[in-house]
Scaffold this motif. Structure first.
Motif, short mmCIF file in Angstrom:
data_model
loop_
_atom_site.label_atom_id
_atom_site.label_comp_id
_atom_site.label_asym_id
_atom_site.label_seq_id
_atom_site.Cartn_x
_atom_site.Cartn_y
_atom_site.Cartn_z
N THR A 295 0.84 -1.14 -0.04
CA THR A 295 0.08 0.10 0.02
C THR A 295 0.88 1.24 0.06
O THR A 295 0.58 2.24 -0.76
N ILE A 296 1.94 1.23 0.81
CA ILE A 296 2.90 2.40 0.92
C ILE A 296 3.79 2.68 -0.32
O ILE A 296 3.65 3.94 -0.95
N THR A 297 4.08 1.55 -0.74
CA THR A 297 4.83 1.69 -2.11
C THR A 297 4.09 1.61 -3.35
O THR A 297 4.69 1.99 -4.43
N ALA A 298 2.78 1.43 -3.15
CA ALA A 298 1.91 1.54 -4.39
C ALA A 298 2.27 0.35 -5.33
O ALA A 298 2.49 0.54 -6.61
N SER A 299 3.02 -0.88 -4.95
CA SER A 299 3.31 -1.89 -5.83
C SER A 299 3.14 -3.28 -5.27
O SER A 299 2.73 -3.40 -4.04
N GLY A 300 2.97 -4.25 -6.08
CA GLY A 300 2.58 -5.52 -5.82
C GLY A 300 1.03 -5.65 -5.48
O GLY A 300 0.33 -4.77 -5.73
N GLU A 301 0.79 -6.75 -4.58
CA GLU A 301 -0.59 -6.99 -4.38
C GLU A 301 -0.87 -6.84 -2.70
O GLU A 301 0.09 -7.12 -2.18
N VAL A 302 -2.12 -6.44 -2.29
CA VAL A 302 -2.55 -6.54 -1.18
C VAL A 302 -3.60 -7.43 -0.89
O VAL A 302 -4.47 -7.95 -1.69
N TYR A 303 -3.50 -8.05 0.47
CA TYR A 303 -4.49 -9.12 0.59
C TYR A 303 -5.23 -8.95 2.07
O TYR A 303 -5.13 -9.84 2.89
N TYR A 304 -5.68 -7.73 2.08
CA TYR A 304 -6.51 -7.54 3.20
C TYR A 304 -7.69 -8.34 3.71
O TYR A 304 -8.08 -8.46 4.46
N ASP A 305 -8.21 -8.76 2.31
CA ASP A 305 -9.45 -9.66 2.27
C ASP A 305 -8.97 -10.91 2.67
O ASP A 305 -9.85 -11.52 3.61
N SER A 306 -7.87 -11.50 2.55
CA SER A 306 -7.29 -12.79 3.00
C SER A 306 -7.23 -12.41 4.46
O SER A 306 -7.76 -13.57 5.38
N VAL A 307 -6.65 -11.40 5.15
CA VAL A 307 -6.38 -11.48 6.39
C VAL A 307 -7.62 -11.35 7.17
O VAL A 307 -7.66 -12.09 8.31
N THR A 308 -8.47 -10.59 6.70
CA THR A 308 -9.68 -10.38 7.56
C THR A 308 -10.59 -11.58 7.32
O THR A 308 -11.15 -12.07 8.56
N MET A 309 -10.72 -12.21 6.37
CA MET A 309 -11.64 -13.38 6.14
C MET A 309 -10.86 -14.55 7.03
O MET A 309 -11.25 -15.46 7.74
N PHE A 310 -9.57 -14.68 6.75
CA PHE A 310 -8.75 -15.76 7.60
C PHE A 310 -8.97 -15.60 9.12
O PHE A 310 -9.35 -16.47 9.96
N THR A 311 -8.93 -14.38 9.51
CA THR A 311 -9.18 -14.01 11.26
C THR A 311 -10.36 -14.29 11.33
O THR A 311 -11.04 -14.98 12.59
N PHE A 312 -11.61 -14.01 10.63
CA PHE A 312 -13.16 -14.14 10.80
C PHE A 312 -13.45 -15.71 10.93
O PHE A 312 -14.03 -16.13 11.92
N PHE A 313 -12.86 -16.43 10.11
CA PHE A 313 -13.12 -17.99 10.21
C PHE A 313 -12.60 -18.52 11.09
O PHE A 313 -13.10 -19.68 11.89
N LEU A 314 -11.17 -18.20 11.63
CA LEU A 314 -10.54 -18.69 12.34
C LEU A 314 -11.27 -18.42 13.76
O LEU A 314 -11.52 -19.23 14.80
N LEU A 315 -11.86 -17.17 13.90
CA LEU A 315 -12.78 -16.84 14.98
C LEU A 315 -13.83 -17.64 15.48
O LEU A 315 -14.40 -17.94 16.23
N ILE A 316 -14.62 -18.08 14.33
CA ILE A 316 -15.67 -18.45 14.06
C ILE A 316 -15.61 -20.37 14.76
O ILE A 316 -16.21 -20.49 15.63
N GLY A 317 -14.47 -20.76 14.14
CA GLY A 317 -14.31 -21.95 14.74
C GLY A 317 -13.81 -21.98 16.33
O GLY A 317 -14.37 -22.73 16.99
N ARG A 318 -13.08 -21.09 16.73
CA ARG A 318 -12.54 -20.63 18.34
C ARG A 318 -14.05 -20.60 19.00
O ARG A 318 -14.05 -20.97 20.14
N PHE A 319 -15.10 -19.83 18.71
CA PHE A 319 -16.24 -19.31 19.09
C PHE A 319 -16.87 -20.63 19.33
O PHE A 319 -17.41 -20.99 20.60
#
Length: 851
Positions: A295-319
């Protein structure tokens, strides 16, 4: 008034409200621990001149001790939200050490510490911060290494620890401080306080899950725009805006929702022990930081969707795992919560309500219809039906009248009764049941220990595999190396492997307890599933144990009433089922005292009355000093169980007793036979009643007239030949064989010593529970095998797919969470007993012959 004084709050706030309503501390919850204060709590301690509300007697006692010790400054150092200290391998503050030191005081330990027979102490603790089996391994191995700690066992399912230590070598505060030092928090176990801790944990988990879910959806909508822009074209300034917006939305998820993963990982790294939180944290943190760089360098790919989705599904399992754990934890708490908070005592003819914890042995208590019996006692006045379903699993109320014992935690159904308290606190039957249940959770069968050990090695293998995959892809396609490595880390986390065994064992043990069979040893379920033989004692086990005296046949010119009086005097102090038949007759006869009573186990009683020695028991034993030794063939008939009373000069009288078989015993034995078990009767009774009971119940192999030593020898011979034996008994004479059998079950009416030596206790007294337990044991082993197989097969399939780049990180998160949920859901199938097929019973009409 003293500087620090404890108050009792009037439950009616309109009449009295000593709590300073201006204090924000009281509004937030318990002033000491910060948990919610129950609605009807009446615990208040004055600290620094102000009354402070407490949630339970434990917090009140500790806070009072802190105040009395002049340590009020401890509370002044707390600001903001009251939380458990987050200590990560660093020096513990003096204020916390001072608080922990208070747990060394006997007055505070009285609420949660018991003294063992060998002089050591035992306490039940609740451990906060446990996330997987590796945490359990770390706690057990770290604390067990300290001198003076005899044993510590941590249950992964309910996060409780059973601790046994030598107080002369190490103090409880030292053990608790070590638990804090390695990153966990230990508290004395109390059911009410644990309920509040569970509620607090649920609220926090719900907030974390809610924030992750809401922001995940927003980031996913922005990600759709980026994906569409790659194919249809999107202006650079819009791409930059979407990336920064995604960063802003993903940051709360990483910092707040994923915080437990990072905290646990830091703890694990500092203690040099790997758990599943390490690869999870690397995956989340790595993806988030690389996306920030892009994001800062305006290069490459960002994976914020994977980060949030990964955390969300992990928390569902833990819950969902947490909810299942809370469910099993509350099943154990429900036992201690059966006791009411107050009781009505009768003193000088007046009724007075007091806290149930203030009851003492000898108090006279009034129990009204619909109220719970506050402690163990004996009914003095009245007759009523008592609901014992919470303890025995039997839904039908039991009729009780004056003179009958009554157990604390049961419910009076019909009429008011007055009882005299006989046992309170840790001495009650309810407390004994809880201790036995905790003993079962302490012990881990071999399959559970193997799974715990395997999980630790598995995490190390996952990290090595991920590193290897990452290096390989760096040379093949560097642009994909990071994300493929991320998928490998996520998809292979051993959550399912850690949960496979303890969840199934805990659910099955709770199910059996709710249905009247209390498992007190960890190996019972596995042993039941592999049993080949089941051996029963007769009196009090296959039969009801309520022997009644039907006939008295005097010999020669003896006096019938005199003979019966002597027999009652000899049996007066015995608790054997045979003795109870004479206890009923003793109230109608003149009382005489006997001396030098000797119990010849398995034979009878010997005693001295008016300087004359008498013998009562088996014919051969009783007549051993007579001119002619008698046997059962000399008894008046072969329809009853006969005892002989003799003196040194000769036999005096025969006493005929009868004991009918238990209800449903015939059906139970038929079901056990249908399940493939070989059934035997092993009894010290050699009377004709043995064959009569065996014929009625369809038992082919009967060994009668054996001593306790011979019983044990027979069991050992069977086990040496490869048989897996279940022994069911109830008397003192059964203790050696109960201790020697691979699996032993004591009847609910058994002596306390027999229950202590048994692996399980049939509280309900219903033999019908045995085939149900057998089927549940087999089902439990099958589900454990299914869970372990699923966990292994899942990882064997998912790892190659992730390593070849066929699984994205968010797909890996879904797969790992789903794998854990499959294991937990499969284990919850054990929460109900299966219906057993009906068995056709043969015609067992009894043939009797005259002797």
């Amino acid at each position: 008034m003293n500087a620090h004084q404890t108050h009792q709050v009037d439950p009616n706030p309109a009449d009295q409200n000593p709590v300073d309503q201006d204090s924000t501390d009281t509004d937030q919850g318990c002033f000491h621990c910060g948990l919610d204060v129950p609605v009807h709590s009446n615990f208040v301690t004055e600290i620094s001149g102000k009354p402070r509300r407490m949630c339970c007697p434990g917090c009140q006692a500790v806070a009072q001790a802190i105040a009395d010790g002049g340590l009020d400054n401890y509370y002044k150092h707390r600001t903001g939200e009251i939380r458990s200290p987050e200590l990560r391998d660093q020096a513990i503050p003096e204020q916390l050490l001072a608080e922990l030191a208070l747990y060394n005081q006997p007055s505070i330990q009285k609420a949660f510490v018991t003294d063992s027979d060998d002089g050591t102490k035992h306490a039940a603790l609740v451990i906060e911060g446990i996330t997987c089996a590796a945490c359990v391994w770390l706690l057990e191995h770290h604390i067990a290494n300290f001198e003076g700690v005899n044993k510590i066992s941590v249950n992964l399912t309910n996060h409780r620890a059973s601790l046994n230590w030598d107080n002369d070598v190490i103090q409880l505060s030292d053990i608790l401080s070590e638990i804090y030092r390695i990153g966990y928090q230990g508290h004395p176990y109390h059911p009410d306080k644990e309920e509040q801790m569970l509620a607090t944990e649920t609220r926090k988990a719900t907030r974390r899950l809610g924030i992750a879910g809401v922001f995940c959806m927003q980031v996913m909508m922005l990600a759709v725009a980026l994906y569409a822009g790659d194919t249809q074209g999107l202006e650079d300034h819009l791409v930059t805006f979407i990336r920064w917006a995604s960063f802003a939305l993903a940051t709360p998820v990483v910092i707040y929702s994923a915080r437990p993963f990072f905290e646990a990982a830091i703890r694990d790294i500092k203690t040099r022990h790997l758990t599943m939180d390490v690869p999870v944290s690397i995956a989340i943190g790595g993806a988030y930081l690389s996306s920030i760089w892009a994001t800062i360098t305006a290069s490459g790919e960002v994976y914020y969707d994977s980060v949030t989705m990964f955390t969300f599904f992990l928390l569902i399992g833990r819950f969902l795992e947490m909810k299942a754990r809370h469910r099993t934890g509350r099943a154990g708490n429900s036992l201690l919560n059966l006791l009411p908070a107050s009781a009505i005592i009768i003193s000088n003819g007046e009724e007075q309500m007091i806290p149930a914890t203030d009851l003492n042995a000898g108090d006279r208590v009034l129990v009204k219809p619909g109220h719970t019996v506050p402690a163990d006692g004996v009914i003095l006045v009245g007759q009523s039906s008592i609901d014992e379903s919470a303890l025995t699993g039997e839904y039908l109320p039991v009729s009780k009248s004056a003179g009958d014992p009554i157990v604390g935690g049961t419910i009076n159904v019909e009429n008011p009764i007055q009882i005299e308290i006989t046992q309170v606190g840790a001495s009650t039957q309810l407390s004994a049941i809880v201790r036995l249940l905790e003993r079962a959770h302490e012990e881990k069968p071999p399959v559970a220990r193997a799974a715990d050990k395997l999980a630790g090695y598995f995490v190390a293998a996952v990290l090595i595999t991920a590193l290897t995959v990452g290096i390989t892809w760096w040379f093949i396609a560097p642009e994909h190396a990071f994300w493929i490595t991320l998928s490998v880390l996520v998809v292979t986390c051993p959550c399912a492997l850690s949960l496979a065994t303890p969840t199934a064992l805990t659910v099955a043990t709770g199910t059996l307890r709710q249905n009247g069979l209390l498992v007190t040893r960890g190996h019972v379920l596995e042993s039941l599933s592999r049993a080949t033989h089941i051996i029963f004692d007769k009196t009090g086990t296959l039969t009801e144990g309520n022997l009644s005296l039907q006939q008295v046949v005097v010999l020669e010119d003896q006096d019938r009433e005199q003979a019966l009086t002597i027999a009652c005097a000899l049996e007066a102090h015995s608790e054997h089922p045979i003795a109870k038949a004479f206890h009923k007759q003793a109230q109608y006869l003149p009382a005489i005292k006997s001396a030098e009573i000797t119990n010849h186990v398995g034979q009878g009683l010997e005693g001295c009355i008016d300087s004359k020695r008498y013998y009562l028991g088996k014919p051969r034993f009783a007549s051993q000093h007579s001119n002619r030794v008698l046997d059962y063939c000399d008894a008046p008939d072969n329809h009853s169980q006969w005892l002989l009373l003799s003196s040194e000069t000769g036999p005096i009288a025969w006493f005929g007793l009868t004991d009918p078989p238990r209800k449903q015993s015939q059906t139970t034995l038929a079901q056990l036979k249908a399940a493939g078990l070989q059934i035997e009767m092993l009894t010290g009774d050699s009377s004709a009643a043995v064959q009569q009971v065996a014929s009625e119940l369809g038992i082919n192999k009967v060994i009668a007239g054996v001593t306790p030593e011979q019983k044990l020898q027979h069991i050992q011979q069977l086990q040496d030949s490869g048989a897996r034996v279940i022994m069911v008994g109830d008397g003192i004479n059964d203790i050696p064989v109960l201790a020697g059998a691979q699996t032993s079950i004591a009847m609910g009416s058994a002596t306390d010593l027999a229950k202590t030596n048994a692996d399980a206790v049939l509280i309900s007294g219903e033999l019908q529970r045995l085939p149900q337990a057998l089927y549940l044991g087999r089902k439990t082993q099958a589900i454990i095998r299914q869970n372990l197989s699923w966990a292994i097969i899942y990882n064997l399939i998912a790892l190659p797919l992730a390593a070849t780049g066929m699984i994205a990180p968010y797909m890996a998160a879904i797969g790992m969470s789903a794998s854990s949920l499959v294991v937990v859901g499969n284990a919850l199938r054990l929460s109900k007993l299966s219906r057993i097929n009906r068995v056709e019973l043969p015609d067992t009409s009894i043939q009797t012959t005259e002797s």
